[in-house]
Design an enzyme around this catalytic site. Structure first.
Site, mmCIF file in Angstrom:
data_model
loop_
_atom_site.group_PDB
_atom_site.id
_atom_site.type_symbol
_atom_site.label_atom_id
_atom_site.label_comp_id
_atom_site.label_asym_id
_atom_site.label_seq_id
_atom_site.Cartn_x
_atom_site.Cartn_y
_atom_site.Cartn_z
ATOM 1 C CG ASN A 12 -1.719 1.214 1.421
ATOM 2 O OD1 ASN A 12 -1.787 2.049 0.511
ATOM 3 N ND2 ASN A 12 -2.351 1.348 2.586
ATOM 4 C CE LYS A 14 -0.050 3.250 4.743
ATOM 5 N NZ LYS A 14 0.029 3.358 6.204
ATOM 6 C CD GLU A 98 -2.798 5.546 6.677
ATOM 7 O OE1 GLU A 98 -2.790 5.598 5.435
ATOM 8 O OE2 GLU A 98 -1.884 5.012 7.337
ATOM 9 C CD GLU A 168 -3.356 -2.585 7.439
ATOM 10 O OE1 GLU A 168 -2.184 -2.719 7.078
ATOM 11 O OE2 GLU A 168 -4.082 -1.661 7.045
ATOM 12 N N GLY A 174 2.573 2.427 10.557
ATOM 13 C CA GLY A 174 3.478 3.550 10.337
ATOM 14 C C GLY A 174 4.251 3.976 11.578
HETATM 15 P P1 PGA Z 1 2.958 0.397 7.547
HETATM 16 O O1 PGA Z 1 1.454 0.565 6.982
HETATM 17 O O2 PGA Z 1 3.481 -0.882 6.983
HETATM 18 O O3 PGA Z 1 3.678 1.599 7.049
HETATM 19 O O4 PGA Z 1 2.828 0.344 9.042
HETATM 20 C C1 PGA Z 1 0.617 -0.541 6.860
HETATM 21 C C2 PGA Z 1 -0.694 -0.137 6.252
HETATM 22 O O5 PGA Z 1 -1.178 0.964 6.544
HETATM 23 O O6 PGA Z 1 -1.281 -0.892 5.458
#
Ligand code: PGA
Length: 251
Positions: A12, A14, A98, A168, A174
């Site tokens: 992802n 983002k 998010e 998650e 993050g």
């Molecule tokens: P991250 O994000 O690996 O940066 O923690 C995971 C996600 O939001 O799918």
């Protein structure tokens, strides 16, 4: 007989990347010549979806990060499930935390989007996960079950073959603070048992439940050993070369 659940890794991006960055990530994935034992999808910002779709070699494919409920109309800024389908994009991530925390994606809205996406012929990565406060209160299972129940309420048993569930925990996304293999396994096994009761034992057995939240090239192998962890949804590390190691975590 127990179903064989094909390992699944999603990247992802983002709201990250540029044409150059996307081109170099696609090259890395293509050069890695992934063997197809793991299903791999990458979800760039929408503007790069077609570029990825046209250049990424199988077994990897493109996924959208979101879509709307309606098939067309006056919905400025949205993309419909039918448009994704028309563009040959087969996967969409829905209910990412998010989206839930910043863009008003409630359980109900996520369920409506999921229903529309499946009806349009897409496959859905449906995200659930508790906040740190909820974990500390000891209500993790209730939260993820409530979120998944909204999705279950709009799907037929047959629809589940088009769904991957992504667990998650919000506190791990993050943050560099990954759930321990045991913490993730506990929630995955709860979700699988819940699916067995709420939908059917066959769906519980066959549905991939993937983990997301600070997965990287170093922690993926340990997590992948857990019996109910069927893959990963990867944010930050999906833009780095270690994404290939994560795609190969399933031994
Ligand atoms: P991250 O994000 O690996 O940066 O923690 C995971 C996600 O939001 O799918």
């Amino acid at each position: 007989m127990a179903a064989v659940r094909k390992f699944f890794v999603g990247g992802n991006f983002k709201m990250n990347g540029s044409q150059d960055i996307i081109r170099s990530i696609v090259k890395e994935i293509n050069d890695a010549k992934l063997d197809g034992k793991t299903e791999v999808v990458v979800a760039p910002p929408a503007i790069y979806l077609l570029a990825i779709k046209d250049t990424l070699l199988p077994p990897a494919e493109a996924a959208a990060q979101n879509c709307f409920t309606e098939s067309s109309g006056a919905f400025t800024g949205e993309i419909s499930p039918n448009q994704l389908k028309d563009a040959d994009i087969h996967w969409v991530i829905l209910g990412h935390s998010e989206r839930r925390s910043m863009f008003g994606d409630t359980d109900k809205f996520v369920s409506e989007k999921t229903k529309a996406a499946i009806a349009a012929g897409l496959k859905v990565i449906a995200c659930v996960g508790e906040s740190l406060e909820e974990r500390e209160k000891g209500v993790t299972n209730q939260v993820v079950e409530r979120q998944l129940n909204a999705v279950a309420s709009v799907l037929s048993e047959d629809d589940w073959k088009h769904v991957v569930v992504a667990y998650e925990p919000v506190w791990a996304i993050g943050t560099g603070k990954v759930a321990s293999p045991q913490q993730a396994q506990d929630v995955h096994s709860d979700l699988r048992a819940w699916l067995g009761k709420r939908v059917s034992p066959a769906v519980a057995d066959a549905t991939r439940i993937i983990y997301g939240g600070s997965v990287n090239g170093k922690n993926c192998d340990e997590l992948a050993k857990e019996k109910d962890i069927d893959g990963f949804l990867v944010g930050g590390a999906s833009l780095k070369p270690e994404f290939i190691d994560i795609c190969r975590a399933h031994k």
